[in-house]
Design an enzyme around this catalytic site. Sequence first.
Site, mmCIF file in Angstrom:
data_model
loop_
_atom_site.group_PDB
_atom_site.id
_atom_site.type_symbol
_atom_site.label_atom_id
_atom_site.label_comp_id
_atom_site.label_asym_id
_atom_site.label_seq_id
_atom_site.Cartn_x
_atom_site.Cartn_y
_atom_site.Cartn_z
ATOM 1 N N LYS A 227 -2.450 26.460 -10.085
ATOM 2 C CA LYS A 227 -3.319 26.860 -8.968
ATOM 3 C C LYS A 227 -3.915 28.240 -9.233
ATOM 4 O O LYS A 227 -5.109 28.467 -9.022
ATOM 5 C CB LYS A 227 -2.480 26.877 -7.680
ATOM 6 C CG LYS A 227 -3.108 27.656 -6.536
ATOM 7 C CD LYS A 227 -2.289 27.561 -5.269
ATOM 8 C CE LYS A 227 -1.248 28.644 -5.080
ATOM 9 N NZ LYS A 227 -1.778 29.985 -4.826
ATOM 10 N N ASN A 228 -3.056 29.141 -9.709
ATOM 11 C CA ASN A 228 -3.496 30.529 -9.847
ATOM 12 C C ASN A 228 -4.291 30.797 -11.120
ATOM 13 O O ASN A 228 -4.655 31.926 -11.391
ATOM 14 C CB ASN A 228 -2.292 31.473 -9.728
ATOM 15 C CG ASN A 228 -1.695 31.422 -8.329
ATOM 16 O OD1 ASN A 228 -2.322 30.890 -7.404
ATOM 17 N ND2 ASN A 228 -0.495 31.947 -8.163
ATOM 18 N N ARG B 128 -8.645 34.712 -0.081
ATOM 19 C CA ARG B 128 -9.081 35.918 -0.790
ATOM 20 C C ARG B 128 -10.016 35.577 -1.962
ATOM 21 O O ARG B 128 -10.576 36.462 -2.585
ATOM 22 C CB ARG B 128 -7.857 36.671 -1.330
ATOM 23 C CG ARG B 128 -7.103 37.418 -0.259
ATOM 24 C CD ARG B 128 -5.703 37.736 -0.712
ATOM 25 N NE ARG B 128 -5.636 38.755 -1.741
ATOM 26 C CZ ARG B 128 -5.657 40.058 -1.511
ATOM 27 N NH1 ARG B 128 -5.802 40.504 -0.284
ATOM 28 N NH2 ARG B 128 -5.551 40.916 -2.498
ATOM 29 N N CYS C 297 -10.271 41.982 12.303
ATOM 30 C CA CYS C 297 -10.224 43.255 11.567
ATOM 31 C C CYS C 297 -9.385 43.130 10.304
ATOM 32 O O CYS C 297 -9.102 44.102 9.636
ATOM 33 C CB CYS C 297 -9.627 44.340 12.470
ATOM 34 S SG CYS C 297 -7.939 43.993 12.926
ATOM 35 N N ARG D 54 -6.166 44.257 5.348
ATOM 36 C CA ARG D 54 -5.621 43.580 4.165
ATOM 37 C C ARG D 54 -6.018 44.328 2.917
ATOM 38 O O ARG D 54 -7.131 44.820 2.794
ATOM 39 C CB ARG D 54 -6.153 42.150 4.112
ATOM 40 C CG ARG D 54 -5.461 41.272 5.113
ATOM 41 C CD ARG D 54 -6.130 39.965 5.189
ATOM 42 N NE ARG D 54 -6.029 39.269 3.908
ATOM 43 C CZ ARG D 54 -6.436 38.026 3.753
ATOM 44 N NH1 ARG D 54 -6.967 37.375 4.745
ATOM 45 N NH2 ARG D 54 -6.307 37.440 2.588
ATOM 46 N N ASP E 92 6.914 34.440 -6.650
ATOM 47 C CA ASP E 92 6.783 33.048 -6.187
ATOM 48 C C ASP E 92 7.995 32.181 -6.547
ATOM 49 O O ASP E 92 8.129 31.073 -6.057
ATOM 50 C CB ASP E 92 5.525 32.422 -6.798
ATOM 51 C CG ASP E 92 4.300 33.230 -6.476
ATOM 52 O OD1 ASP E 92 3.954 33.328 -5.300
ATOM 53 O OD2 ASP E 92 3.711 33.808 -7.412
ATOM 54 N N VAL F 77 7.176 42.794 -4.716
ATOM 55 C CA VAL F 77 5.729 42.571 -4.850
ATOM 56 C C VAL F 77 5.035 42.494 -3.487
ATOM 57 O O VAL F 77 3.991 43.109 -3.277
ATOM 58 C CB VAL F 77 5.447 41.298 -5.682
ATOM 59 C CG1 VAL F 77 3.951 41.045 -5.806
ATOM 60 C CG2 VAL F 77 6.080 41.422 -7.067
ATOM 61 N N ARG G 285 -1.537 22.900 -0.546
ATOM 62 C CA ARG G 285 -2.299 24.034 -1.088
ATOM 63 C C ARG G 285 -1.956 24.261 -2.556
ATOM 64 O O ARG G 285 -2.799 24.655 -3.351
ATOM 65 C CB ARG G 285 -1.916 25.324 -0.331
ATOM 66 C CG ARG G 285 -2.806 25.723 0.785
ATOM 67 C CD ARG G 285 -2.474 27.140 1.199
ATOM 68 N NE ARG G 285 -2.541 28.026 0.055
ATOM 69 C CZ ARG G 285 -1.839 29.149 -0.084
ATOM 70 N NH1 ARG G 285 -1.011 29.539 0.855
ATOM 71 N NH2 ARG G 285 -1.969 29.911 -1.151
HETATM 72 N N1 EPU Z 1 -2.529 44.926 -3.509
HETATM 73 C C1 EPU Z 1 -3.079 46.030 -2.897
HETATM 74 N N2 EPU Z 1 -4.439 46.199 -2.952
HETATM 75 C C2 EPU Z 1 -5.262 45.311 -3.574
HETATM 76 C C3 EPU Z 1 -4.694 44.191 -4.199
HETATM 77 C C4 EPU Z 1 -3.308 44.016 -4.152
HETATM 78 O O1 EPU Z 1 -2.371 46.850 -2.310
HETATM 79 O O2 EPU Z 1 -6.489 45.523 -3.580
HETATM 80 C C5 EPU Z 1 -1.058 44.729 -3.453
HETATM 81 C C6 EPU Z 1 -0.687 43.485 -2.647
HETATM 82 O O3 EPU Z 1 -0.657 43.737 -1.270
HETATM 83 C C7 EPU Z 1 0.678 43.136 -3.194
HETATM 84 C C8 EPU Z 1 0.560 43.549 -4.661
HETATM 85 O O4 EPU Z 1 -0.562 44.436 -4.749
HETATM 86 O O5 EPU Z 1 1.661 43.925 -2.587
HETATM 87 C C9 EPU Z 1 0.379 42.392 -5.598
HETATM 88 O O6 EPU Z 1 -0.794 41.661 -5.299
HETATM 89 P P1 EPU Z 1 -1.647 40.929 -6.425
HETATM 90 O O7 EPU Z 1 -3.049 41.415 -6.314
HETATM 91 O O8 EPU Z 1 -0.952 41.061 -7.730
HETATM 92 O O9 EPU Z 1 -1.548 39.437 -5.968
HETATM 93 P P2 EPU Z 1 -2.717 38.417 -5.747
HETATM 94 O O10 EPU Z 1 -3.684 38.438 -6.862
HETATM 95 O O11 EPU Z 1 -3.251 38.583 -4.375
HETATM 96 C C10 EPU Z 1 -1.606 36.429 -7.044
HETATM 97 C C11 EPU Z 1 -1.198 35.017 -6.712
HETATM 98 C C12 EPU Z 1 0.055 35.006 -5.881
HETATM 99 C C13 EPU Z 1 1.158 35.727 -6.648
HETATM 100 C C14 EPU Z 1 0.699 37.148 -7.014
HETATM 101 C C15 EPU Z 1 1.703 37.884 -7.857
HETATM 102 C C16 EPU Z 1 -3.313 33.882 -6.604
HETATM 103 C C17 EPU Z 1 -4.314 33.169 -5.772
HETATM 104 N N3 EPU Z 1 -2.270 34.377 -5.971
HETATM 105 O O12 EPU Z 1 -1.897 37.054 -5.804
HETATM 106 O O13 EPU Z 1 0.438 33.651 -5.702
HETATM 107 O O14 EPU Z 1 2.298 35.796 -5.834
HETATM 108 O O15 EPU Z 1 -0.550 37.084 -7.737
HETATM 109 O O16 EPU Z 1 1.922 37.211 -9.045
HETATM 110 O O17 EPU Z 1 -3.429 33.975 -7.818
HETATM 111 C C18 EPU Z 1 1.251 31.771 -4.497
HETATM 112 O O18 EPU Z 1 0.867 31.080 -5.449
HETATM 113 O O19 EPU Z 1 1.928 31.302 -3.545
HETATM 114 C C19 EPU Z 1 0.910 33.201 -4.477
HETATM 115 C C20 EPU Z 1 1.093 33.949 -3.397
#
Ligand code: EPU
Length: 470
Positions: free
Chosen positions: A55-56, A128, A152, A157, A342, A364, A450
């Site tokens: 998925k990711n 996102r 908001c 976020r 995850d 995380v 999902r």
């Molecule tokens: N963060 C910020 N600011 C940002 C972006 C991220 O503070 O602009 C913080 C987040 O709040 C979090 C941390 O950084 O605390 C990590 O977030 P990250 O950006 O690495 O995660 P993501 O890209 O939003 C993806 C996967 C997640 C997976 C994480 C970590 C996708 C769609 N989602 O999320 O997958 O847990 O990386 O590996 O690729 C899932 O599959 O259930 C899932 C949640």
Amino acid sequence: MNPLVNVAPDTSPQHDSARQKDSQKAGARVGLTADSITINGGKPLTGTIAVRGAKNLATKAMVAALLGETPSLLKDVPDISDVQVVRGLLEVYGVKVTTGARGEWTFDTGKVESAHFAEIDAHAGASRIPILFCGPLLHRLGEARIPDLGGCRIGDRPIDFHLDALRKFGAVVDKTYEGINLTAPNGLKGALIELPYPSVGATEQVLLTAVRAQGITELKNAAIEPEIMDLIAILQKMGAIISVEPNRVILIEGVDRLEGYTHRALFDRNEVASWASAALVTKGDIFVQGARQTEMMTFLNVYRKVGGAFDIQEDGIRFWHPGGDLKPVTIETDVHPGFMTDWQQPLIVALTQAHGVSVVHETVYENRFGFSEALNEMGADIVVHKEGLPGYPRRVARRDFEQAAIITGPTKLHGANIYVPDLRGGFSHLIAALSAEGQSVISNMGIISRGYEHIIDKLEALGADFVYEG
Ligand code: EPU
């Protein structure tokens, strides 16, 4: 049977209720609704199931197709609702998506056009994913929009890493009532970017933007998850020049044009870890076709320490409970090559059966233990420390919001009625119910679609005793 257990939803950014609603909408497209399953627990899951593209990765690869001047072909696209969300978005932007047998999808980007906030919003909900369209759209159209993802929330976020990076490339970010408008009046230029945290999404944002920006981009503190490496492989096939340097540095030399790609998506590591945990919890034996060792090493080490058995074969990995007592472990979730966030939820269900006290530090996301309340209702003994465990020996430095779960086992799990709150938590509830004594009713199964392809068919193939009301 217990009354309906309402668990606190996981509030990690991907899991807000608006997105859940959206995913259900998309879920309907793949034949799943907000539905329920009645499970008679206590039966080992045994048999073979196959995992397909992650998925990711698949969702990001679909966005990358937008960068190509010629059509792209992605293989092993999983039939899950998150993929349908991205498909809807691509179609909004004029991409012709054709789906073929065995998850082979083509993306024809000959007529990319801009879209209105309302259209984007209708397809993305609170997802996102629209954020990742910014770079490709700025290159192709000179503008991009991120809709207000629910009141908001967009302000609250964390997309700060994304917006800061886009500004460094020269994008002008204008926050309006409807959402965020981005333009690039002077084009996008390579930049020096250091992420405050190796965020997966922000690293993807930088890659998808830098490949066609003018000049060189140096990204420091980048995420290096296998899904990121697979995205880099796709971009290289398209004509990009990207080198992964030591110490989380990625260098990208911008090019003028990218072509379409042909690529088989990396397998879904999260799904593999989920079924591996399911085998352990239910004292079963599951062969996961398509799983590979290299990308799963950290998980396999922990699986072995807990007392699970596995056998790596050419076309997959067999996971099983070899008998005897499971052992407690201490885990810290982390960015790659650490133990993925995850993976912790399904494994925690297995740890309820380990003899002793396990500790899981979540580093995380801010709140990813909400699902444990339902497990406690089923008989587990899980205590969540919202401030983490000060003074506890740690491998990596503590983050401000760290939490810890203390799991004491073994505890007998009994059936319950559970409304699934989110994807990974939901899968955990499902496997807890499958291992529990007595009957459980799990509702809102659609949300599991999902990220888990053909979940009902797979449960059937593994011999689960259930009645599904779709
Ligand atoms: N963060 C910020 N600011 C940002 C972006 C991220 O503070 O602009 C913080 C987040 O709040 C979090 C941390 O950084 O605390 C990590 O977030 P990250 O950006 O690495 O995660 P993501 O890209 O939003 C993806 C996967 C997640 C997976 C994480 C970590 C996708 C769609 N989602 O999320 O997958 O847990 O990386 O590996 O690729 C899932 O599959 O259930 C899932 C949640």
